[in-house]
Write an enzyme that holds these catalytic residues in place. Structure first.
Site, PDB file in Angstrom:
ATOM      1  CD  GLU A 111      38.223  -1.227  32.666  1.00  0.00           C
ATOM      2  OE1 GLU A 111      38.263  -0.211  33.328  1.00  0.00           O
ATOM      3  OE2 GLU A 111      38.457  -1.912  32.729  1.00  0.00           O
ATOM      4  CE1 TYR A 116      42.135   3.914  29.986  1.00  0.00           C
ATOM      5  CE2 TYR A 116      42.205   3.793  27.329  1.00  0.00           C
ATOM      6  CZ  TYR A 116      43.045   3.197  29.395  1.00  0.00           C
ATOM      7  OH  TYR A 116      43.477   2.131  28.992  1.00  0.00           O
ATOM      8  CG  HIS A 126      43.180  -1.582  30.945  1.00  0.00           C
ATOM      9  ND1 HIS A 126      43.074  -0.390  31.374  1.00  0.00           N
ATOM     10  CD2 HIS A 126      41.895  -2.410  30.641  1.00  0.00           C
ATOM     11  CE1 HIS A 126      42.665  -0.400  32.351  1.00  0.00           C
ATOM     12  NE2 HIS A 126      40.832  -1.676  31.972  1.00  0.00           N
ATOM     13  CE  LYS A 147      46.801   0.751  28.068  1.00  0.00           C
ATOM     14  NZ  LYS A 147      47.152   2.115  28.628  1.00  0.00           N
ATOM     15  CG  ASN A 180      50.963   1.958  29.618  1.00  0.00           C
ATOM     16  OD1 ASN A 180      49.999   1.295  29.208  1.00  0.00           O
ATOM     17  ND2 ASN A 180      50.444   1.951  30.800  1.00  0.00           N
ATOM     18  NE  ARG A 195      51.191  -1.285  31.985  1.00  0.00           N
ATOM     19  CZ  ARG A 195      50.262  -0.809  32.211  1.00  0.00           C
ATOM     20  NH1 ARG A 195      49.855  -1.466  33.790  1.00  0.00           N
ATOM     21  NH2 ARG A 195      48.742  -0.306  32.358  1.00  0.00           N
TER      22      ARG A 195
HETATM   23  P1  GTP Z   1      45.445   1.151  32.048  1.00  0.00           P
HETATM   24  O1  GTP Z   1      45.886  -0.768  32.816  1.00  0.00           O
HETATM   25  O2  GTP Z   1      45.613   1.228  31.356  1.00  0.00           O
HETATM   26  O3  GTP Z   1      44.482   1.734  33.143  1.00  0.00           O
HETATM   27  O4  GTP Z   1      46.763   1.710  33.254  1.00  0.00           O
HETATM   28  P2  GTP Z   1      47.271   1.689  35.191  1.00  0.00           P
HETATM   29  O5  GTP Z   1      45.632   1.498  35.388  1.00  0.00           O
HETATM   30  O6  GTP Z   1      48.538   1.541  34.848  1.00  0.00           O
HETATM   31  O7  GTP Z   1      46.850   3.263  34.744  1.00  0.00           O
HETATM   32  P3  GTP Z   1      46.178   5.195  34.603  1.00  0.00           P
HETATM   33  O8  GTP Z   1      44.911   3.805  35.032  1.00  0.00           O
HETATM   34  O9  GTP Z   1      46.303   5.781  36.507  1.00  0.00           O
HETATM   35  O10 GTP Z   1      46.373   5.465  33.566  1.00  0.00           O
HETATM   36  C1  GTP Z   1      46.209   4.827  32.346  1.00  0.00           C
HETATM   37  C2  GTP Z   1      46.448   5.077  30.781  1.00  0.00           C
HETATM   38  O11 GTP Z   1      46.818   6.543  31.163  1.00  0.00           O
HETATM   39  C3  GTP Z   1      47.806   4.471  31.748  1.00  0.00           C
HETATM   40  O12 GTP Z   1      48.453   3.207  31.364  1.00  0.00           O
HETATM   41  C4  GTP Z   1      49.146   5.004  30.699  1.00  0.00           C
HETATM   42  O13 GTP Z   1      49.083   4.807  29.367  1.00  0.00           O
HETATM   43  C5  GTP Z   1      47.527   6.768  30.423  1.00  0.00           C
HETATM   44  N1  GTP Z   1      48.858   7.438  31.372  1.00  0.00           N
HETATM   45  C6  GTP Z   1      49.141   7.397  32.901  1.00  0.00           C
HETATM   46  N2  GTP Z   1      49.875   8.629  33.762  1.00  0.00           N
HETATM   47  C7  GTP Z   1      50.735   9.265  31.674  1.00  0.00           C
HETATM   48  C8  GTP Z   1      50.899  10.391  32.080  1.00  0.00           C
HETATM   49  O14 GTP Z   1      51.279  10.820  33.092  1.00  0.00           O
HETATM   50  N3  GTP Z   1      51.273  10.863  30.602  1.00  0.00           N
HETATM   51  C9  GTP Z   1      50.521   9.904  29.779  1.00  0.00           C
HETATM   52  N4  GTP Z   1      50.452  10.615  28.151  1.00  0.00           N
HETATM   53  N5  GTP Z   1      49.468   9.224  29.665  1.00  0.00           N
HETATM   54  C10 GTP Z   1      49.979   8.233  31.062  1.00  0.00           C
HETATM   55 MG    MG Z   2      43.918   2.396  35.066  1.00  0.00          MG
END
Ligand code: GTP
Ligand code: MG
Length: 139
Positions: free
Chosen positions: A128, A51, A117, A11, A114, A104
């Site tokens: 994807e 997303y 992905h 990212k 973070n 991470r």
């Molecule tokens: P990805 O691998 O990026 O998909 O992350 P993930 O699968 O661990 O988490 P998820 O798919 O639930 O959320 C996608 C992305 O949204 C996360 O990686 C974060 O960057 C962002 N995100 C998730 N929760 C929050 C939140 O509470 N606040 C904010 N600002 N961003 C969030």
């Molecule tokens: Mg995710």
């Protein structure tokens, strides 16, 4: 049946902080083979499409503007049990909860920035990967 491929993006925060090389090294040392890779950047529109599953979440706007804030590295990776093993390698979504030694834990600063992905299912890995790469870009 588990496929042997997953999709990742390094990212904008991790690219901007100079962690591309270290993260790719962790991925390769973790036993993943790179099948496709590109250094590019996402427009707001493309990040929004990628997303789209999170469209209803309160952080969707922030997520889309963050993901289009700078260049990213996208890649398709191969390994037995790729999706699950890669999620282990990257650690929890919130880096303060990510296990020591995970990507991470080492390179991310906050839940929104973070570092990386990883696809959450075989089906999404395929969707994807195909969003970013044609059949001619996979080796
Ligand atoms: P990805 O691998 O990026 O998909 O992350 P993930 O699968 O661990 O988490 P998820 O798919 O639930 O959320 C996608 C992305 O949204 C996360 O990686 C974060 O960057 C962002 N995100 C998730 N929760 C929050 C939140 O509470 N606040 C904010 N600002 N961003 C969030
Ligand atoms: Mg995710």
């Amino acid at each position: 049946m588990a496929t042997n491929r997953t999709f990742t993006m390094i990212k904008p925060d991790a690219v901007g902080n100079g962690h591309i090389g270290a993260i790719l090294n962790d991925i390769i040392q973790g036993g993943f083979k790179i099948i496709a890779m590109k250094y590019t950047s996402l427009s707001d529109e493309i990040a929004g499409q990628f997303y789209t599953v999170h469209k209803e979440r309160p952080f969707y706007g922030e997520l889309v503007s963050f993901m289009s804030s700078g260049p990213i590295v996208a890649a398709i990776l191969e390994k037995e049990n790729a999706v699950e093993d890669f999620r282990k390698l990257i650690g929890a979504t919130d880096p303060s909860k990510a296990e020591a030694g995970t990507i991470r834990n080492k390179y991310a600063k906050s839940i929104d920035a973070n570092a990386i992905h990883g696809s959450d299912s075989d089906e999404n890995a395929e969707i994807e990967g195909s969003f970013f790469f044609s059949a001619f870009e996979r080796f």
